[in-house]
Design a protein around this motif. Structure first.
Motif, PDB file in Angstrom:
ATOM      1  N   TYR A  68       0.865  -1.197   0.000  1.00 27.15           N
ATOM      2  CA  TYR A  68       0.000   0.000   0.000  1.00 27.15           C
ATOM      3  C   TYR A  68       0.895   1.238   0.000  1.00 27.15           C
ATOM      4  O   TYR A  68       2.051   1.175   0.461  1.00 27.15           O
ATOM      5  CB  TYR A  68      -0.834   0.042   1.286  1.00 27.15           C
ATOM      6  CG  TYR A  68      -1.999  -0.915   1.338  1.00 27.15           C
ATOM      7  CD1 TYR A  68      -3.064  -0.798   0.456  1.00 27.15           C
ATOM      8  CD2 TYR A  68      -2.051  -1.899   2.319  1.00 27.15           C
ATOM      9  CE1 TYR A  68      -4.153  -1.663   0.546  1.00 27.15           C
ATOM     10  CE2 TYR A  68      -3.131  -2.763   2.404  1.00 27.15           C
ATOM     11  CZ  TYR A  68      -4.185  -2.640   1.523  1.00 27.15           C
ATOM     12  OH  TYR A  68      -5.249  -3.481   1.618  1.00 27.15           O
ATOM     13  N   SER A  71      -2.120   8.038  -0.506  1.00 28.28           N
ATOM     14  CA  SER A  71      -3.222   8.402  -1.415  1.00 28.28           C
ATOM     15  C   SER A  71      -2.807   9.508  -2.385  1.00 28.28           C
ATOM     16  O   SER A  71      -3.268   9.538  -3.531  1.00 28.28           O
ATOM     17  CB  SER A  71      -4.439   8.880  -0.616  1.00 28.28           C
ATOM     18  OG  SER A  71      -4.935   7.830   0.175  1.00 28.28           O
ATOM     19  N   GLU A  72      -1.948  10.405  -1.945  1.00 27.84           N
ATOM     20  CA  GLU A  72      -1.505  11.512  -2.814  1.00 27.84           C
ATOM     21  C   GLU A  72      -0.735  10.995  -4.026  1.00 27.84           C
ATOM     22  O   GLU A  72      -0.711  11.634  -5.072  1.00 27.84           O
ATOM     23  CB  GLU A  72      -0.576  12.459  -2.048  1.00 27.84           C
ATOM     24  CG  GLU A  72      -1.234  13.301  -0.991  1.00 27.84           C
ATOM     25  CD  GLU A  72      -1.407  12.572   0.343  1.00 27.84           C
ATOM     26  OE1 GLU A  72      -1.259  11.322   0.395  1.00 27.84           O
ATOM     27  OE2 GLU A  72      -1.709  13.262   1.328  1.00 27.84           O
ATOM     28  N   THR A 100      -3.720  10.160 -10.022  1.00 27.95           N
ATOM     29  CA  THR A 100      -5.004   9.463 -10.169  1.00 27.95           C
ATOM     30  C   THR A 100      -4.815   8.239 -11.066  1.00 27.95           C
ATOM     31  O   THR A 100      -3.793   8.116 -11.736  1.00 27.95           O
ATOM     32  CB  THR A 100      -6.057  10.390 -10.820  1.00 27.95           C
ATOM     33  OG1 THR A 100      -5.518  10.905 -12.048  1.00 27.95           O
ATOM     34  CG2 THR A 100      -6.418  11.538  -9.900  1.00 27.95           C
ATOM     35  N   VAL A 260      -7.810  14.311  -2.379  1.00 24.65           N
ATOM     36  CA  VAL A 260      -7.084  13.237  -1.685  1.00 24.65           C
ATOM     37  C   VAL A 260      -8.069  12.419  -0.845  1.00 24.65           C
ATOM     38  O   VAL A 260      -7.991  11.186  -0.793  1.00 24.65           O
ATOM     39  CB  VAL A 260      -5.937  13.805  -0.807  1.00 24.65           C
ATOM     40  CG1 VAL A 260      -5.352  12.722   0.087  1.00 24.65           C
ATOM     41  CG2 VAL A 260      -4.840  14.403  -1.679  1.00 24.65           C
ATOM     42  N   LYS A 263      -9.961  10.248  -3.137  1.00 22.03           N
ATOM     43  CA  LYS A 263      -9.071   9.171  -3.596  1.00 22.03           C
ATOM     44  C   LYS A 263      -8.998   8.079  -2.517  1.00 22.03           C
ATOM     45  O   LYS A 263      -9.105   6.886  -2.818  1.00 22.03           O
ATOM     46  CB  LYS A 263      -7.698   9.787  -3.876  1.00 22.03           C
ATOM     47  CG  LYS A 263      -6.643   8.839  -4.374  1.00 22.03           C
ATOM     48  CD  LYS A 263      -6.827   8.484  -5.833  1.00 22.03           C
ATOM     49  CE  LYS A 263      -5.793   7.456  -6.257  1.00 22.03           C
ATOM     50  NZ  LYS A 263      -6.190   6.715  -7.442  1.00 22.03           N
ATOM     51  N   GLN A 264      -8.849   8.509  -1.280  1.00 24.32           N
ATOM     52  CA  GLN A 264      -8.814   7.561  -0.160  1.00 24.32           C
ATOM     53  C   GLN A 264     -10.084   6.719  -0.132  1.00 24.32           C
ATOM     54  O   GLN A 264     -10.039   5.497   0.003  1.00 24.32           O
ATOM     55  CB  GLN A 264      -8.754   8.345   1.154  1.00 24.32           C
ATOM     56  CG  GLN A 264      -7.460   8.195   1.899  1.00 24.32           C
ATOM     57  CD  GLN A 264      -7.335   9.260   2.985  1.00 24.32           C
ATOM     58  OE1 GLN A 264      -8.341   9.756   3.524  1.00 24.32           O
ATOM     59  NE2 GLN A 264      -6.110   9.623   3.299  1.00 24.32           N
ATOM     60  N   ASP A 267     -10.264   4.454  -4.014  1.00 26.53           N
ATOM     61  CA  ASP A 267      -9.439   3.261  -4.226  1.00 26.53           C
ATOM     62  C   ASP A 267      -8.143   3.292  -3.398  1.00 26.53           C
ATOM     63  O   ASP A 267      -7.180   2.617  -3.756  1.00 26.53           O
ATOM     64  CB  ASP A 267      -9.133   3.054  -5.724  1.00 26.53           C
ATOM     65  CG  ASP A 267      -8.319   4.174  -6.357  1.00 26.53           C
ATOM     66  OD1 ASP A 267      -8.082   5.188  -5.685  1.00 26.53           O
ATOM     67  OD2 ASP A 267      -7.912   4.026  -7.523  1.00 26.53           O
ATOM     68  N   LEU A 268      -8.132   4.081  -2.348  1.00 26.04           N
ATOM     69  CA  LEU A 268      -6.975   4.251  -1.442  1.00 26.04           C
ATOM     70  C   LEU A 268      -5.811   4.956  -2.128  1.00 26.04           C
ATOM     71  O   LEU A 268      -5.330   5.986  -1.668  1.00 26.04           O
ATOM     72  CB  LEU A 268      -6.498   2.925  -0.853  1.00 26.04           C
ATOM     73  CG  LEU A 268      -7.517   2.162   0.008  1.00 26.04           C
ATOM     74  CD1 LEU A 268      -6.870   0.883   0.543  1.00 26.04           C
ATOM     75  CD2 LEU A 268      -8.072   3.009   1.134  1.00 26.04           C
ATOM     76  N   HIS A 269      -5.367   4.406  -3.242  1.00 27.09           N
ATOM     77  CA  HIS A 269      -4.285   5.041  -4.010  1.00 27.09           C
ATOM     78  C   HIS A 269      -4.200   4.341  -5.359  1.00 27.09           C
ATOM     79  O   HIS A 269      -4.702   3.226  -5.517  1.00 27.09           O
ATOM     80  CB  HIS A 269      -2.945   4.942  -3.264  1.00 27.09           C
ATOM     81  CG  HIS A 269      -2.527   3.519  -2.983  1.00 27.09           C
ATOM     82  ND1 HIS A 269      -1.959   2.699  -3.937  1.00 27.09           N
ATOM     83  CD2 HIS A 269      -2.616   2.769  -1.847  1.00 27.09           C
ATOM     84  CE1 HIS A 269      -1.716   1.515  -3.400  1.00 27.09           C
ATOM     85  NE2 HIS A 269      -2.113   1.517  -2.148  1.00 27.09           N
ATOM     86  N   SER A 270      -3.526   4.973  -6.312  1.00 28.91           N
ATOM     87  CA  SER A 270      -3.296   4.299  -7.597  1.00 28.91           C
ATOM     88  C   SER A 270      -2.230   3.236  -7.383  1.00 28.91           C
ATOM     89  O   SER A 270      -1.419   3.330  -6.450  1.00 28.91           O
ATOM     90  CB  SER A 270      -2.839   5.309  -8.652  1.00 28.91           C
ATOM     91  OG  SER A 270      -3.898   6.200  -8.922  1.00 28.91           O
TER      92      SER A 270
END
Ligand SMILES: Cc1ncc(COP(=O)(O)O)c(C=O)c1O
Length: 394
Positions: A68, A71-72, A100, A260, A263-264, A267-270
């Protein structure tokens, strides 16, 4: 009780496009297709990605790249993008960038962030189909922003944003001039609306001079990004790889901070590994790879414009893009792009996308979009010649 009766109201607005069925026929051997909208895989920097993969999954690297992450987005990639943005005269730092999963995700999140049901969303007539799809889920009222004809929007209600693709637009290939960008900023200011600047094709210029991003023009006026109403969406899809799904948003801190959180929640992060690969390849190859794309696609665009000039009958007109992947053709008033596609496929083994799909109200029946990034120059000449004959016979 049927599950399909329980969908939220907004699901009713989501419809598969009719042309999808027709476009399935494209895999038939011998079809020359101008229907795609994708980069030529022959031009992917495959070797660079192979080497980057070996590095990213090596000892001392795989531990973080399979984990993991923030998120940024990947810190090094955000730094690279900030520098890239500064090269476009946008005074960004890594803190002004959110990674993203493709710029498509940015469009979805911006819809989610900005639109209440019934809010106005100004879009081009025509505009990018995927943007209509992304925003549609948030139940806006699409309003006409006629960039192609450069007319001012007439709207005084709750217009939340104007969405534009200022460089080599999909579907038209048209680029907004500096004056048009400044005028749009003024219009947005008068409406109290944001500007979503979709720069998916920005790097793919084959002729003419670069025009500063809308965000650069606004930041120059404001003395920085703070307070800017423009939200810039970038992408590596057209330059390095669409399959890795890496794009970015560059905007004022208040917008990035909220995105952000989306995004969290989304999908938490790309994908960590994909970001690491793109960071590595961008750092090593972007500057040398993009000129190769420009040279290759530039020849295909030139071939298409020459072929159109040679083969199109009287009464047909088309845009003269300086980059991107598309030329937009306007047929005589009574012509119908969808009906033409059926005949083009059945009788001449050629395909394209009927233009009506790109209009929020389904108008533009007499338009079609031609892609030139996939077919070879020989196929372009042959395919446009066939299309010209078909049109002349109508
Ligand atoms: C104008 C425009 N914006 C955004 C996208 C989405 O690109 P991605 O999500 O791969 O960055 C596309 C893809 O075709 C496009 O044409």
């Amino acid at each position: 009780m049927k599950l399909t009766d329980m969908f939220a109201q907004r699901a009713g607005r989501m419809k598969a496009s009719e042309i999808r069925e027709l476009l399935k026929l494209l895999d038939r051997p011998g079809v020359i297709s101008f229907a795609g909208g994708i980069p030529d895989p022959e031009l992917f920097p495959a070797e660079a990605f192979r080497e980057a993969s070996a590095r990213a999954l090596g000892e001392g690297q795989y531990e973080k790249n399979l984990q993991y992450s923030a998120s940024e987005g990947h810190a090094g990639l955000r730094e690279w993008i900030a520098e890239h943005m500064r090269g476009l005269a946008v005074p960004a730092t890594a803190d002004d960038i959110l990674i993203t999963s493709g710029s498509q995700q940015a469009l979805d999140y911006l819809g989610k962030l900005m639109l209440d049901a019934g809010d106005g969303a100004l879009v081009g007539w025509p505009t990018y189909l995927g943007a209509l799809g992304a925003f549609n889920a948030y139940e806006p009222e699409f309003q006409r922003l006629d960039v192609l004809r450069n007319t001012a929007p007439e709207q005084t209600g709750a217009t939340k944003f104007a969405y534009v693709t200022p460089d080599f637009a999909n579907p038209t290939g048209v680029t907004m001039t500096r004056a048009e960008r400044l005028a749009l900023l003024e219009q947005a200011e008068a409406l109290g609306a944001a500007v979503i600047e979709d720069a998916a094709y920005q790097a793919l210029r084959y002729a003419g001079e670069d025009v500063a991003p809308i965000l650069a023009l606004e930041a120059a006026r404001n003395g920085g990004l703070e307070g800017c109403r423009t939200i810039y969406c970038g992408s590596f899809s057209k330059t390095l790889s669409p399959g890795l799904r890496v794009g970015w948003v560059c905007a004022s801190r208040g917008v990035i901070d909220k995105l952000v959180l989306l995004k969290q929640a989304g999908d938490l992060h790309s994908a960590t590994l994909n970001q690491a690969l793109v960071a590595d390849v961008a750092e090593r190859e972007f500057a040398t790879h993009v000129p190769k794309l420009r040279a290759a696609y530039g020849k295909r665009l030139a071939a298409m414009l020459t072929a159109l000039e040679r083969h199109m009958p009287e009464g047909v007109s088309w845009t003269k893009p300086e980059g991107g992947m598309f030329v937009w053709v306007t047929l005589p008033e009574r012509a119908n792009g969808a009906a033409l596609l059926e005949r083009a496929l059945a009788e001449h083994n050629i395909a394209f996308v009927p233009g009506a799909a790109f209009f929020a109200d389904g108008s533009g029946q007499n338009t079609i979009r031609l892609n030139f990034s996939m077919p070879s120059e020989i196929q372009i000449e042959e395919g446009i010649s066939r299309l010209g004959k078909l049109l002349a016979s109508l």
